[in-house]
Design a protein around this motif. Structure first.
Motif, mmCIF file in Angstrom:
data_model
loop_
_atom_site.group_PDB
_atom_site.id
_atom_site.type_symbol
_atom_site.label_atom_id
_atom_site.label_comp_id
_atom_site.label_asym_id
_atom_site.label_seq_id
_atom_site.Cartn_x
_atom_site.Cartn_y
_atom_site.Cartn_z
ATOM 1 N N ILE A 42 40.402 24.967 41.499
ATOM 2 C CA ILE A 42 41.379 25.957 41.039
ATOM 3 C C ILE A 42 41.447 26.010 39.514
ATOM 4 C CG2 ILE A 42 43.386 24.396 41.269
ATOM 5 C CD1 ILE A 42 43.339 28.203 41.957
ATOM 6 N N LEU B 166 38.595 28.222 38.472
ATOM 7 C CA LEU B 166 38.837 29.621 38.843
ATOM 8 C C LEU B 166 39.915 30.252 37.963
ATOM 9 C CD1 LEU B 166 38.649 29.761 42.748
ATOM 10 C CD2 LEU B 166 36.839 30.056 41.077
ATOM 11 N N ARG B 167 40.959 29.469 37.669
ATOM 12 C CA ARG B 167 42.048 30.023 36.845
ATOM 13 C C ARG B 167 41.532 30.414 35.469
ATOM 14 N NH1 ARG B 167 46.588 26.771 38.879
ATOM 15 N NH2 ARG B 167 47.326 28.007 40.639
ATOM 16 N N GLU C 241 40.095 33.674 35.927
ATOM 17 C CA GLU C 241 41.138 34.666 36.179
ATOM 18 C C GLU C 241 41.817 35.060 34.868
ATOM 19 O OE1 GLU C 241 43.633 33.363 39.535
ATOM 20 O OE2 GLU C 241 44.477 35.396 39.577
ATOM 21 N N ILE D 40 31.808 30.039 44.939
ATOM 22 C CA ILE D 40 32.865 31.049 45.093
ATOM 23 C C ILE D 40 32.632 32.184 44.098
ATOM 24 C CG2 ILE D 40 35.358 31.479 44.827
ATOM 25 C CD1 ILE D 40 35.792 28.572 45.838
ATOM 26 N N ILE E 179 32.129 36.244 44.962
ATOM 27 C CA ILE E 179 33.034 37.340 44.578
ATOM 28 C C ILE E 179 32.420 38.181 43.458
ATOM 29 C CG2 ILE E 179 35.144 36.182 45.361
ATOM 30 C CD1 ILE E 179 35.705 35.443 42.446
ATOM 31 N N VAL F 264 31.366 37.357 40.443
ATOM 32 C CA VAL F 264 31.633 37.035 39.028
ATOM 33 C C VAL F 264 30.406 36.324 38.430
ATOM 34 C CG1 VAL F 264 33.140 35.699 37.458
ATOM 35 C CG2 VAL F 264 34.134 36.967 39.355
ATOM 36 N N VAL G 228 35.703 40.264 35.475
ATOM 37 C CA VAL G 228 37.147 40.336 35.794
ATOM 38 C C VAL G 228 37.898 40.742 34.525
ATOM 39 C CG1 VAL G 228 39.162 38.999 36.521
ATOM 40 C CG2 VAL G 228 36.950 38.578 37.592
ATOM 41 N N LYS H 257 46.211 23.765 48.330
ATOM 42 C CA LYS H 257 45.047 23.860 47.444
ATOM 43 C C LYS H 257 44.120 24.990 47.851
ATOM 44 C CE LYS H 257 43.742 19.445 45.433
ATOM 45 N NZ LYS H 257 42.682 18.448 45.359
ATOM 46 N N GLU I 203 45.582 28.341 47.068
ATOM 47 C CA GLU I 203 45.445 28.671 45.637
ATOM 48 C C GLU I 203 44.043 29.177 45.305
ATOM 49 O OE1 GLU I 203 48.444 25.509 43.386
ATOM 50 O OE2 GLU I 203 46.350 24.961 43.701
ATOM 51 N N VAL I 204 43.058 28.456 45.811
ATOM 52 C CA VAL I 204 41.668 28.808 45.505
ATOM 53 C C VAL I 204 41.319 30.178 46.108
ATOM 54 C CG1 VAL I 204 39.257 28.181 45.996
ATOM 55 C CG2 VAL I 204 40.859 26.445 45.169
ATOM 56 N N SER J 77 43.151 33.028 44.268
ATOM 57 C CA SER J 77 42.546 33.285 42.958
ATOM 58 C C SER J 77 41.231 34.047 43.126
ATOM 59 C CB SER J 77 42.333 31.948 42.239
ATOM 60 O OG SER J 77 41.603 32.140 41.063
ATOM 61 N N ALA J 78 40.408 33.619 44.070
ATOM 62 C CA ALA J 78 39.115 34.265 44.293
ATOM 63 C C ALA J 78 39.306 35.718 44.745
ATOM 64 C CB ALA J 78 38.314 33.486 45.330
ATOM 65 N N ARG K 40 41.952 37.651 44.249
ATOM 66 C CA ARG K 40 42.501 38.453 43.131
ATOM 67 C C ARG K 40 41.375 38.895 42.210
ATOM 68 N NH1 ARG K 40 47.265 35.002 43.268
ATOM 69 N NH2 ARG K 40 46.165 33.533 41.966
ATOM 70 N N MET K 41 40.511 37.933 41.856
ATOM 71 C CA MET K 41 39.412 38.261 40.938
ATOM 72 C C MET K 41 38.487 39.300 41.554
ATOM 73 S SD MET K 41 38.294 34.968 38.742
ATOM 74 C CE MET K 41 38.408 33.602 39.834
ATOM 75 N N HIS K 42 38.177 39.106 42.823
ATOM 76 C CA HIS K 42 37.274 40.038 43.481
ATOM 77 C C HIS K 42 37.817 41.470 43.429
ATOM 78 C CE1 HIS K 42 34.540 41.796 46.405
ATOM 79 N NE2 HIS K 42 35.597 42.334 46.974
ATOM 80 N N GLU L 61 50.998 33.713 47.197
ATOM 81 C CA GLU L 61 50.687 32.446 47.873
ATOM 82 C C GLU L 61 51.975 31.765 48.341
ATOM 83 O OE1 GLU L 61 48.866 30.097 44.777
ATOM 84 O OE2 GLU L 61 47.790 31.839 44.030
#
Ligand code: SF4
Ligand code: SF4
Lengths: 119, 222
Positions: free
Chosen positions: A23, A26-27, A30, A65, A69, A71, A108, B40, B43-44, B47-48, B50-52, B64
């Motif tokens: 996370i 990823l954050r 983001e 991941i 997606i 990225v 993104v 966890k 969250e992952v 996030s993935a 949202r980005m997509h 979440e």
């Protein structure tokens, strides 16, 4: 030792790379980061035994991941070095900077910026 | 515990793409321990996703939340006042949790975010293996504590079958023959006499073949 490093990355210190989780990586994306790399101790030299191995696995998970997606999984990478290897640290940062420039900005971030402009 | 595995993110993207406001709902119990649907993982995944969707230029609200359990009324009630804010819920609980949430929030579409696999143990880090098929009438007392229903491919009650070789099962050379394990353990326990007792025909009506099951305990009902 004065070494030349690209000025466009931010260092986030961790007590051990084993603290990093998917996370966190990823954050960063983001929030608009174009790339993330994790620098851990040499494999076999972790003070907590397996911290850098855990980090490597998590970097791999994040990379998968990011690929799925769209990225781009190559935007994250794990490096290992020992604490006395400043020049190598600088070299890795130059290498990563070059690679990310080739890949271009995080899509993104680009999409968010475009949306802001349109608004 | 109930073992689940994560659904591929591509599959989840397909399932959720038509919903504008999505709640990803995790569960703090079994699926947290098997690292498939806890906070966890919520969250992952959030996030993935949202980005997509940002990248695809799609406007979506993806929130979440992780409940203590999704198979209990009291915890599920915790989302009652926010449920109207979503067009769908993606539940990362086991199939029980997904269904119980769906029953409670009848007008909200519920989507599963994990594949519910079996009842098993955390054999080693990153590896879970099956141990019980909830047959409803446990025979472990007679089989050295090793379950012939979940661990024998043929569910043989007086084994081993002819396919057992060098301690392994004929369906897969890596798989221990459950009956070999049973005999070895009975021997170690000095209880090989138990092995000589022919198991009676098992009453499968307590198992799934008897239809959906129910446990009623009047002694604890209020
Ligand atoms: S909803 Fe499923 S995963 Fe969550 S506690 Fe209940 S049985 Fe376990
Ligand atoms: S005998 Fe039935 S209840 Fe006992 S462990 Fe095996 S499947 Fe589960």
């Amino acid at each position: 030792m004065r070494l030349k490093c690209p000025a466009n990355f931010r260092i986030i210190r961790l007590p051990c790379t084993g603290k990093i989780d998917v996370i966190h990586i990823l954050r960063a994306f983001e929030k608009g980061a174009d790339g993330v790399y994790v620098v851990g101790c040499m494999e076999g030299d972790c003070h907590f035994k397996s911290g850098n191995f855990r980090a490597r696995k998590r970097v791999e998970q994040a990379s998968k991941i990011l690929d799925k997606i769209g990225v781009g999984g190559e935007r994250v990478k794990m490096y290992n070095l020992s604490s006395g290897e400043g020049p190598l640290f600088a070299q890795y940062s130059i290498e990563m900077d070059k690679k990310i420039r080739e890949l271009g900005p995080n899509p993104v971030k680009t999409a968010l910026q475009a949306k802001k402009k349109a608004a | 515990m109930i073992i689940a595995s994560k659904k591929p993110i591509e599959e989840i993207i397909q399932e959720v793409k038509d919903y504008k406001r999505l709640l990803i709902l995790g569960c703090n119990e079994c699926v947290t321990v098997c690292e498939a649907g806890g906070k966890k993982e919520v969250e992952v995944l959030a996030s993935a996703l949202r980005m997509h969707f940002i990248k695809e230029g799609e406007e979506k609200k993806i929130d979440e939340r992780t409940l203590e359990r999704q198979c209990d009324h009291e915890y599920l009630e915790e989302i009652r006042d926010v449920v109207d804010q979503y067009d769908a819920i993606l539940s990362l609980a086991c199939g029980v949790g997904v269904q119980f949430t769906a029953e409670k929030y009848h007008s909200t579409p519920l989507l599963p975010g994990v594949n519910t696999c079996f009842l098993g143990a955390n054999e080693q880090r990153g590896m879970w293996t099956e141990r019980c098929q909830a047959c409803g009438s446990c025979v472990l007392a007679r089989t050295g504590g090793i379950c012939p229903i979940s661990r024998c491919a043929k569910r043989v009650m007086n084994g081993p079958c002819g396919g057992s070789g060098r301690g392994k099962c004929e369906i897969n050379k890596e798989l221990d023959c459950a009956w070999q394990l049973i005999i070895d353990r009975l021997r170690d326990l000095g209880r090989l006499d138990d092995y000589e007792i022919v198991a009676p025909i098992k009453d499968w009506s307590t198992e799934r073949s008897g239809g959906p099951r129910k446990v009623v305990r009047e002694d604890v009902q209020v």
